[in-house]
Design an enzyme around this catalytic site. Structure first.
Site, PDB file in Angstrom:
ATOM      1  N   ASN A 145      -7.689  -0.900   5.120  1.00 53.00           N
ATOM      2  CA  ASN A 145      -7.477  -1.442   6.462  1.00 53.00           C
ATOM      3  C   ASN A 145      -6.001  -1.561   6.836  1.00 53.00           C
ATOM      4  OD1 ASN A 145      -8.183  -3.321   8.890  1.00 53.00           O
ATOM      5  ND2 ASN A 145      -6.807  -4.541   7.609  1.00 53.00           N
TER       6      ASN A 145
ATOM      7  N   SER B 181      -8.904   4.839  13.889  1.00 57.12           N
ATOM      8  CA  SER B 181      -8.597   4.364  15.234  1.00 57.12           C
ATOM      9  C   SER B 181      -9.114   5.394  16.224  1.00 57.12           C
ATOM     10  CB  SER B 181      -7.078   4.206  15.409  1.00 57.12           C
ATOM     11  OG  SER B 181      -6.735   4.017  16.769  1.00 57.12           O
TER      12      SER B 181
ATOM     13  N   TYR C  83       1.917   7.641  15.629  1.00 63.48           N
ATOM     14  CA  TYR C  83       0.738   6.912  15.147  1.00 63.48           C
ATOM     15  C   TYR C  83      -0.535   7.760  15.180  1.00 63.48           C
ATOM     16  CZ  TYR C  83      -2.691   3.063  14.900  1.00 63.48           C
ATOM     17  OH  TYR C  83      -3.733   2.234  14.563  1.00 63.48           O
TER      18      TYR C  83
ATOM     19  N   VAL D 264       0.812  -1.223   0.000  1.00 68.54           N
ATOM     20  CA  VAL D 264       0.000   0.000   0.000  1.00 68.54           C
ATOM     21  C   VAL D 264       0.840   1.265   0.000  1.00 68.54           C
ATOM     22  CG1 VAL D 264      -1.979  -1.128   1.105  1.00 68.54           C
ATOM     23  CG2 VAL D 264      -0.265   0.052   2.531  1.00 68.54           C
TER      24      VAL D 264
ATOM     25  N   LYS E 122      -3.240   8.859  12.135  1.00 71.34           N
ATOM     26  CA  LYS E 122      -4.652   8.488  12.213  1.00 71.34           C
ATOM     27  C   LYS E 122      -5.557   9.716  12.247  1.00 71.34           C
ATOM     28  CE  LYS E 122      -4.476   4.012  12.013  1.00 71.34           C
ATOM     29  NZ  LYS E 122      -5.125   3.279  10.908  1.00 71.34           N
TER      30      LYS E 122
ATOM     31  N   ILE F 125      -9.154  -3.830  20.231  1.00 74.29           N
ATOM     32  CA  ILE F 125      -9.707  -4.999  19.542  1.00 74.29           C
ATOM     33  C   ILE F 125      -8.717  -6.152  19.713  1.00 74.29           C
ATOM     34  CG2 ILE F 125     -10.568  -5.937  17.376  1.00 74.29           C
ATOM     35  CD1 ILE F 125     -12.209  -3.554  18.389  1.00 74.29           C
TER      36      ILE F 125
END
Length: 259
Positions: free
Chosen positions: A92, A144, A157, A66, A161, A190
């Site tokens: 994803n 997220s 991160y 990606v 996001k 998760i």
């Protein structure tokens, strides 16, 4: 079980975890599914499992990086060659990059953004022309709760996001006149392999796991299939007026003021 009947979908990072759960849920709902994954062996094994569990012959694995726009464009082309015009894209693929801001290397910064933000844009840029031309399409970006909440020690991160939410909203508005919807899902904790790996990497994995559970209003973490069900909804014709939005799946954690 036919909420996505006749639709063609591509899911990036679909070899395991949330991506694999989304691919399985889509196949069970009647969609033709392409698993666009960097680790092609993992993707092929997952595709075989999904084909068996969903009783579908319309599942394919495609090696995809990606971070490379040409690779994603080729993945869309291969998906359409196998199944027809792309109706749904789920961006994803993602990685965790957690650093101290002042000691983080340039390589860490670029690695995070190359996958977590550029990768989403590369997917959108590859899928949008066909969707715009046909006047229909749904893009679902996996963001997220880091997109709007900050946990110390997780830089950069959450910066990437946050960008995913901005990209989702901007593209959703840009292409709304073309009947192309762009939405996001923001999962909280998760139980993916990444989460298990983090717990298992702590001095006492059981204590680390329990500490995470204690933070949750529902006293449990989410399951990948719970994210997948929301992706099915956003990809389906049941959500025709949901656009440029983000659905949070965290059991209420982000609504909690303090513990």
């Amino acid at each position: 079980m036919n909420r996505l009947a006749g639709k063609v979908a591509m899911i990036t990072g679909a070899g395991r975890g949330i991506g694999a759960a989304i691919a399985l849920a889509f196949a069970r709902e009647g969609a033709a599914v392409a698993l666009a994954e960097l680790d092609i062996e993992t993707a092929q094994a997952t595709a075989e499992r999904i084909a068996k569990e969903a009783n579908s012959t319309r599942v394919v694995a495609i090696g995809t990086d990606v971070t490379q726009s040409a690779s994603v464009k080729e993945a869309v082309a291969q998906t359409e060659s196998a199944f027809g015009p792309l109706d749904v894209l789920v961006n994803n693929a993602g990685i965790n990059v957690f650093c101290d801001p002042l000691t983080m290397t340039d390589e860490d910064w670029r690695r995070c953004f190359a996958v977590d933000l550029d990768g989403v844009w590369n997917g959108c840029r590859a899928a949008l022309p066909g969707m715009v031309e046909r006047g229909a399409g749904s893009i679902v970006n996996i963001a997220s709760t880091h997109s709007f909440k900050i946990i110390p020690g997780c830089f950069p991160y959450p910066v990437a996001k946050h960008g995913v939410i901005g990209l989702t909203r901007a593209l959703g508005i840009e292409y709304a006149p073309n009947n192309v919807r762009v939405n996001a899902i923001a999962p909280g904790y998760i139980e993916t392999q990444l989460t298990l790996d983090w717990w298992n990497g702590q001095p006492d994995p059981q204590v680390a796991r329990q500490a995470t559970l204690d933070l949750q209003p529902m006293k449990r973490v989410g399951q990948p299939q719970e994210v997948a069900l929301t992706a099915v909804f956003l990809a389906s014709d049941e959500a025709p007026f949901i656009n440029a939005s983000c659905i949070t799946i965290d059991g209420g954690r982000s609504a909690l003021y303090h513990d």
